[in-house]
Design a protein around this motif. Sequence first.
Motif, short mmCIF file in Angstrom:
data_model
loop_
_atom_site.label_atom_id
_atom_site.label_comp_id
_atom_site.label_asym_id
_atom_site.label_seq_id
_atom_site.Cartn_x
_atom_site.Cartn_y
_atom_site.Cartn_z
N MET A 1 -2.54 0.43 8.72
CA MET A 1 -2.07 -0.75 6.90
C MET A 1 -0.71 -0.07 6.84
O MET A 1 0.17 1.05 7.48
CB MET A 1 -2.48 0.52 5.55
N ASN A 2 0.59 -0.86 6.23
CA ASN A 2 1.16 -1.02 6.08
C ASN A 2 2.23 0.22 5.51
O ASN A 2 1.59 0.73 4.32
CB ASN A 2 2.10 -1.61 4.99
N SER A 3 3.59 0.77 5.70
CA SER A 3 3.27 2.45 5.42
C SER A 3 3.93 2.37 4.08
O SER A 3 4.21 3.49 3.53
CB SER A 3 4.74 2.83 7.02
N LYS A 4 4.51 1.21 3.90
CA LYS A 4 5.23 1.47 2.31
C LYS A 4 4.04 1.13 1.48
O LYS A 4 4.20 1.69 0.60
CB LYS A 4 5.96 0.02 2.32
N ILE A 5 3.51 0.48 1.63
CA ILE A 5 2.16 -0.33 0.94
C ILE A 5 1.11 1.65 0.58
O ILE A 5 0.92 2.15 -0.46
CB ILE A 5 1.03 -0.78 1.33
N THR A 6 1.20 2.04 2.63
CA THR A 6 0.52 3.53 2.39
C THR A 6 1.59 4.20 1.10
O THR A 6 0.62 5.61 0.61
CB THR A 6 0.06 4.56 3.69
N GLY A 7 2.44 4.28 1.18
CA GLY A 7 3.29 5.81 0.79
C GLY A 7 3.11 5.75 -0.92
O GLY A 7 3.16 6.25 -2.43
N VAL A 8 3.42 3.81 -1.45
CA VAL A 8 2.97 3.52 -2.92
C VAL A 8 1.22 4.61 -3.40
O VAL A 8 1.25 4.59 -4.31
CB VAL A 8 2.66 1.92 -2.50
#
Length: 93
Positions: free
Chosen positions: A1-8
Amino acid sequence: MNSKITGVLQAYLWFICAFHVIVGLGLNISPAFPQVMAGYYGAEVNWTPELLYLVKPIGAFMLALGVMAGAAARDPLGHRSIVYGFVVLFFLR
């Protein structure tokens, strides 16, 4: 999973954690807290001792949800079932 999406997702789960822990503890510790929360939601409630007693299990449920959200926030990919559980809960709610 994209790290930006995971952060959100992690930020959202931490928010869910904090909200549920604060409300869950408040409902179980302070007899005035349910009245404050009802006012926040714009509800007019006839507060009886029986109703205040019934609010405590709801607070315990919210506290448990907060703990689960915290676990999922630490590792959303490792706790996918909790994340999906919150998706279902918020959809039904």
